[in-house]
Write a protein that holds these residues in place. Structure first.
Motif, PDB file in Angstrom:
ATOM      1  N   LEU A  23       0.863  -1.180   0.000  1.00  0.00           N
ATOM      2  CA  LEU A  23       0.000   0.000   0.000  1.00  0.00           C
ATOM      3  C   LEU A  23       0.894   1.222   0.000  1.00  0.00           C
TER       4      LEU A  23
ATOM      5  N   TYR B  62      -7.619   5.142   4.507  1.00  0.00           N
ATOM      6  CA  TYR B  62      -7.751   5.040   3.053  1.00  0.00           C
ATOM      7  C   TYR B  62      -9.006   4.238   2.720  1.00  0.00           C
TER       8      TYR B  62
ATOM      9  N   VAL C   6      -8.643   2.960  -3.655  1.00  0.00           N
ATOM     10  CA  VAL C   6      -7.302   2.603  -4.105  1.00  0.00           C
ATOM     11  C   VAL C   6      -7.297   2.363  -5.608  1.00  0.00           C
TER      12      VAL C   6
END
Length: 143
Positions: free
Chosen positions: A46, A93, A96
Motif C-alpha cells: 500500500l 484510506y 485505491v
C-alpha cells in the motif's frame, strides 16, 4: 453604536464562531496497491499517491501453513487482499488504484479480497513486464 455624552461608543456583538458548513463533501483518502504475483508468493504494498510505502503484506505472513507454492494460490491472494484492506482502513484510506504485476494464480482474487475488506477499487492496471524479443535463447539441443 451607543451614544454617551455626544461620543459614539462601540457595542458588543455576539459573533457566531461555528465553522461554516462545507459546500462539498470531504474527499476520501486515496492510495495505491501494488500487487506482485509470482509463481511462489503474493506480495501487496500500500502506497500513497506520491509513492511512499505505507504498509506491506505477503501470503507468507497471512497463511499459517503457507509454504512453497501454496503462497501463490487464489486463496492466498484473497487473504492478503483482505489484510491490506484492513491496514489501509486503519490509516484512513477508502479508495485505491490497483496495479498488478506478474502471472501468479491469485491475480483476480486480490481485487476480490480488497473489495471484501471494504476498499473501493477505482482502477485496475496490469503492469506485467514482457520482453519484446529480448535475450537470445540457448542453442538447440542435439541428441
Amino acid at each position: 453604536m451607543a451614544e454617551a455624552n455626544g461620543h459614539l461608543l462601540p457595542t458588543t456583538v455576539e459573533v457566531d464562531r461555528t465553522p461554516p458548513k462545507m459546500k462539498h463533501p470531504t474527499q476520501e483518502r486515496r492510495g495505491e496497491v501494488h500487487a506482485h504475483l509470482s509463481y511462489n508468493n503474493t506480495l501487496l504494498t500500500l502506497t500513497s499517491l506520491a509513492g511512499r510505502t505505507l504498509e506491506t503484506a505477503s501470503a507468507g505472513q497471512v497463511l499459517t501453513k503457507g509454504k512453497g507454492s501454496r503462497r501463490s494460490t487464489a486463496y492466498a491472494g484473497q487473504q492478503v487482499g483482505q489484510r491490506i484492506a484492513a491496514l489501509a482502513q486503519k490509516r484512513g484510506y477508502h479508495q485505491v488504484d490497483l496495479f498488478l504485476r506478474g502471472l501468479g494464480k491469485g491475480r483476480f482474487q486480490v481485487a476480490k479480497g480488497l473489495r471484501q475488506g471494504g476498499l473501493r477499487i477505482r482502477t485496475i492496471q496490469d503492469q506485467t513486464p514482457f520482453p519484446h524479443n529480448g535475450c537470445r535463447p540457448p542453442k538447440k539441443r542435439r541428441l
